[in-house]
Motif scaffolding. Structure first.
Motif, PDB file in Angstrom:
ATOM      1  N   GLY A   1     -10.936  66.849   9.841  1.00 56.17           N
ATOM      2  CA  GLY A   1     -10.376  67.004  11.183  1.00 56.17           C
ATOM      3  C   GLY A   1      -9.490  65.877  11.642  1.00 56.17           C
ATOM      4  O   GLY A   1      -8.875  65.954  12.701  1.00 56.17           O
TER       5      GLY A   1
ATOM      6  N   GLN B   1     -23.081  66.987  15.731  1.00 55.10           N
ATOM      7  CA  GLN B   1     -21.951  67.418  16.556  1.00 55.10           C
ATOM      8  C   GLN B   1     -20.671  67.537  15.705  1.00 55.10           C
ATOM      9  O   GLN B   1     -19.917  68.514  15.828  1.00 55.10           O
ATOM     10  N   ALA B   2     -20.478  66.542  14.825  1.00 50.12           N
ATOM     11  CA  ALA B   2     -19.292  66.540  13.971  1.00 50.12           C
ATOM     12  C   ALA B   2     -19.318  67.737  13.018  1.00 50.12           C
ATOM     13  O   ALA B   2     -18.315  68.448  12.878  1.00 50.12           O
TER      14      ALA B   2
ATOM     15  N   ALA C   1     -18.300  70.865  14.607  1.00 51.10           N
ATOM     16  CA  ALA C   1     -16.843  70.935  14.834  1.00 51.10           C
ATOM     17  C   ALA C   1     -16.104  71.192  13.520  1.00 51.10           C
ATOM     18  O   ALA C   1     -15.143  71.968  13.472  1.00 51.10           O
TER      19      ALA C   1
ATOM     20  N   TYR D   1     -10.223  63.184  24.097  1.00 53.48           N
ATOM     21  CA  TYR D   1     -10.536  63.388  22.674  1.00 53.48           C
ATOM     22  C   TYR D   1     -11.879  62.727  22.357  1.00 53.48           C
ATOM     23  O   TYR D   1     -12.742  63.310  21.690  1.00 53.48           O
TER      24      TYR D   1
ATOM     25  N   HIS E   1     -15.072  64.692  23.109  1.00 52.72           N
ATOM     26  CA  HIS E   1     -15.574  65.765  22.225  1.00 52.72           C
ATOM     27  C   HIS E   1     -15.574  65.403  20.743  1.00 52.72           C
ATOM     28  O   HIS E   1     -16.127  66.140  19.936  1.00 52.72           O
TER      29      HIS E   1
ATOM     30  N   TRP F   1     -17.070  60.513  17.124  1.00 52.03           N
ATOM     31  CA  TRP F   1     -17.204  59.877  15.798  1.00 52.03           C
ATOM     32  C   TRP F   1     -15.882  59.332  15.271  1.00 52.03           C
ATOM     33  O   TRP F   1     -15.873  58.588  14.295  1.00 52.03           O
TER      34      TRP F   1
END
Lengths: 476, 217
Positions: A126, A262-263, A266, B203, B206, B209
């Motif tokens: 991403g 969470q990553a 996504a 950004y 959300h 990381w």
């Protein structure tokens, strides 16, 4: 509206779209090396600018570093080539001055920029990833938008964390079915370049897909994405799947705990939608791909190992014909000559294309219990990073190579572009796992043949190109 | 940034496809930490008969008598004619630096590699794409005419031949404006600093990381 993977990555980083077609794109990760950065840091200094963010950059010297144990022993001070030493020192100084994380010459995490990016988890699915090096697309294998930039843009990213870009077109290269035994990621990308040509991907971001890519390891996907630029495309990428997630998990800069959960949620979206439309689609049948060998001075000049060097007399386009004649002359080859009749002088296993653990293993598997041919003056293996080197040594691979008469070196770009002392002599033929067979790329007058690690290893044993699928050799 | 509005100059050929950046400026010269001084090593391996070394004077090196840039008729050339996929290969900005330092202001080709094309605009060097048939015409006229000059106009987006043919070319409007006015890209982008910060905040909320994992040295 259905989106491609590239559309999704682009949209997620779009700060501003201008009416004139240009856009301001946010950059998540910036990898820096010693060759394309000194003038960028100098530009910052002259303008009195500071880096926009520090937690986005990682630097490492790779192009100029020596790879012999002896020359590496005393770090930067031990680099014998004064001009190279100044360039590596300049990177150290700039990173110190601006506060940028650097894996310096003898840090065990040092390595080729495109190897350490994914390896450290600095380059994640991403992300937008850039580096002043055209093989940055390697990082696209993790489902990132990654591409090479020039020095002015290195400075631009340092100063603003953005780039002014124009959206590229979408191309899908789909490799269907399965590869036959002994055929690797390198053969796949060479076959693709042979098919679409070195300008075939100009103006496109390429997504590599199909069953062959889905079945491929992360290392293999990196090899494929790495050479997107040799097909003319700045960016190459692969959709995220479980292979990607498993690879990223636990890497030093990968998220942990809640952020990991969470990553991952996504990242599951990082694939082209079913109904997404591509501007151009190329399909190849995996089963039809043979081990590849480049014969000429452009990566598109490639044929299967069972093939012959082409005959310019059969080509009508004058520019193309002249190109073939010129390449034959430079390479010292005859029209129609069998690939397996090319005498070799050196073998190079390494580079950002093929220096990861899987590449080391593939080469070692062929070499195990065998000896380098007498006629091969040098067979060298250069791991892509200090961590790859340590892992390979942990598996005893270094011993397999050295027992066979190969040299086991310290990490760096080495003879891929011969900016350090590792070079071909004038007229020497080399079986190389690198990415470019341009004139003099590996040394003045040197003649490069691009192949996979297994093919390079087999060539080192035989002294000439052999089809690794039929390779038996002497294991005494 | 160096600007480009219009230029008329002597034309020289690089008459082959896929001229790569290693050919434009070989890697040994990339060890320099400066932006200037690359002109004497432009096309080094085609231009000289020996291997060039960094920090070496090129005076007294043997010239390749067959290489166009060594011919009397092309001395002082400032417009280069090339074929397909010019500038393919690495991202080295040293390639446009070398062309610029040698004295070229514009390269006209059937097509360019993407990174090289982009790098040219950062250095006041105008890359012009014309259809292959038009390139054939320009090459033919150039070979037939000593002192052949072309006029390249970025304002009008045109190339004019001595015979009066006018060929128009495409260029992105943003790049065109930057080059015409010699605008500093970084200054332009920093005018959007508030928007960049706002983007980062949203950004980060959300995709946390992406931030904060790498600590500076």
């Amino acid at each position: 509206m259905a989106k491609t993977l590239y559309d999704k990555l682009w949209d997620a980083h779009l700060i501003k779209q201008r009416d004139d077609g240009s856009a301001l794109i946010y950059i998540d990760r910036h990898i820096i090396h010693e060759v394309t950065s000194p003038q960028a840091f100098e530009g910052l200094r002259l303008a009195g600018r500071e880096p926009w963010r520090l937690d986005t950059n990682i630097a490492t010297p790779d192009h100029n570093v020596p790879t012999t144990v002896k020359e590496r022993a005393s770090g930067v001070a031990g680099i014998e080539d004064l001009v190279s030493r100044i360039q590596v020192t300049t990177l150290d100084d700039n990173c110190d001055e601006f506060g940028i994380l650097e894996y310096a010459i003898n840090d065990k995490r040092q390595g080729i920029v495109h190897v350490i990016g994914p390896e450290s988890g600095a380059c994640l699915p991403g992300m937008t990833v850039v580096c002043g090096d055209s093989h940055t697309a390697t990082n696209g294998a993790v489902g990132a938008l990654a591409y090479g930039i020039g020095t002015s843009e290195v400075e631009h990213v340092l100063a603003t964390q953005c780039l002014v870009s124009k959206k590229m077109n979408n191309m899908l290269v789909k490799i269907n079915g399965e590869l036959s035994e002994g055929v690797t990621a390198k053969d796949v990308i060479l076959a693709i370049i042979g098919e679409i040509g070195t300008a075939g991907g100009s103006g496109y971001a390429i997504e590599f897909g199909g069953q062959v890519i889905r079945d491929m390891s992360m290392e293999g996907r990196m090899t494929v994405c790495n050479m997107a630029i040799e097909a003319g495309a700045r960016a190459g990428m692969v959709a995220v799947d479980q292979t990607t997630i498993d690879y990223v998990k636990g890497r030093p800069f990968a998220p942990t705990g809640n952020k990991w959960t969470q990553a991952v949620a996504a990242w599951q979206e990082l694939h082209s939608d079913e109904a997404a439309e591509f501007d151009h689609v190329v399909e190849l049948d995996g089963a039809s791909i043979e081990p590849q060998v480049s014969w000429g001075t452009s990566p598109e000049m490639v044929v299967p190992v069972s093939g012959q060097v082409p005959d310019p007399a059969t080509v009508s386009d004058p520019v193309k014909k002249e190109g073939i004649e010129r390449a034959l002359d430079y390479m010292g080859l005859k029209a129609g000559q069998a690939i397996q009749d090319i005498a070799l002088d050196k073998v190079f296993i390494g580079s950002c294309t093929n220096s990861r653990i899987e590449d080391m293993r593939a080469a070692a598997q062929v070499v195990r219990g065998r000896k380098k041919a007498e006629s091969i003056a040098l067979a060298m293996v250069v791991p892509g990073s200090g961590l790859v080197k340590a892992q390979a040594e942990g598996e005893g691979l270094d011993k397999i190579f050295t027992d066979a008469g190969f040299e086991w070196r310290e990490p760096g770009c080495s003879m891929c572009l011969a900016m350090n002392a590792d070079k071909l002599g004038n007229g020497e033929h080399c079986a190389s796992t690198s990415n470019r067979n341009f004139e003099s790329r590996q040394g003045y007058g040197g003649r490069t043949h691009l192949v996979s690690p297994a093919m390079a290893a087999a060539a080192a044993i035989a002294g000439y190109f052999v089809d690794v699928r039929e390779f038996t050799g002497d294991t005494s | 940034m160096k600007s480009f509005t219009a230029h008329k100059g002597l034309v020289a050929p690089m008459d082959r496809a896929n001229v790569d950046t290693d050919m434009i400026i070989p890697k040994q010269f990339l060890k320099s930490i400066k932006r200037t001084g690359f002109g004497k090593n432009l096309f080094d391996e085609s231009r000289y008969l020996d291997e060039g070394l960094p920090d070496q004077s090129c005076e007294g090196r043997s010239l390749n008598p067959d290489f166009p840039l060594n011919l009397a008729r092309y001395q002082g050339a400032s417009v280069l004619l090339a074929r397909e996929n010019f500038g393919c290969g690495s991202s080295r900005e040293h390639a446009p630096w070398a062309l610029d330092d040698y004295g070229f202001r514009s390269v006209i080709a059937a097509s360019f590699a993407d990174i090289f094309y982009n790098n040219c605009f950062k250095n006041g060097l105008l890359p012009v794409v014309l259809e292959p048939a038009r390139m054939d015409q320009l090459f033919k006229e150039m070979y037939a005419t000593q002192g052949y000059e072309l006029a390249v106009d970025l304002h009008d987006q045109s190339v004019t031949t001595p015979g009066g043919d006018v060929f128009s070319f495409e260029v992105d409007e943003f790049r065109r404006q930057c080059l015409l006015e010699g605008l500093d890209d970084i200054d332009l982008t920093l005018q959007h600093a508030d928007e960049i910060r706002a983007f980062e905040e949203q950004y980060k909320s959300h995709a946390p990381w992406v931030f904060g994992t790498i600590k500076g040295g």
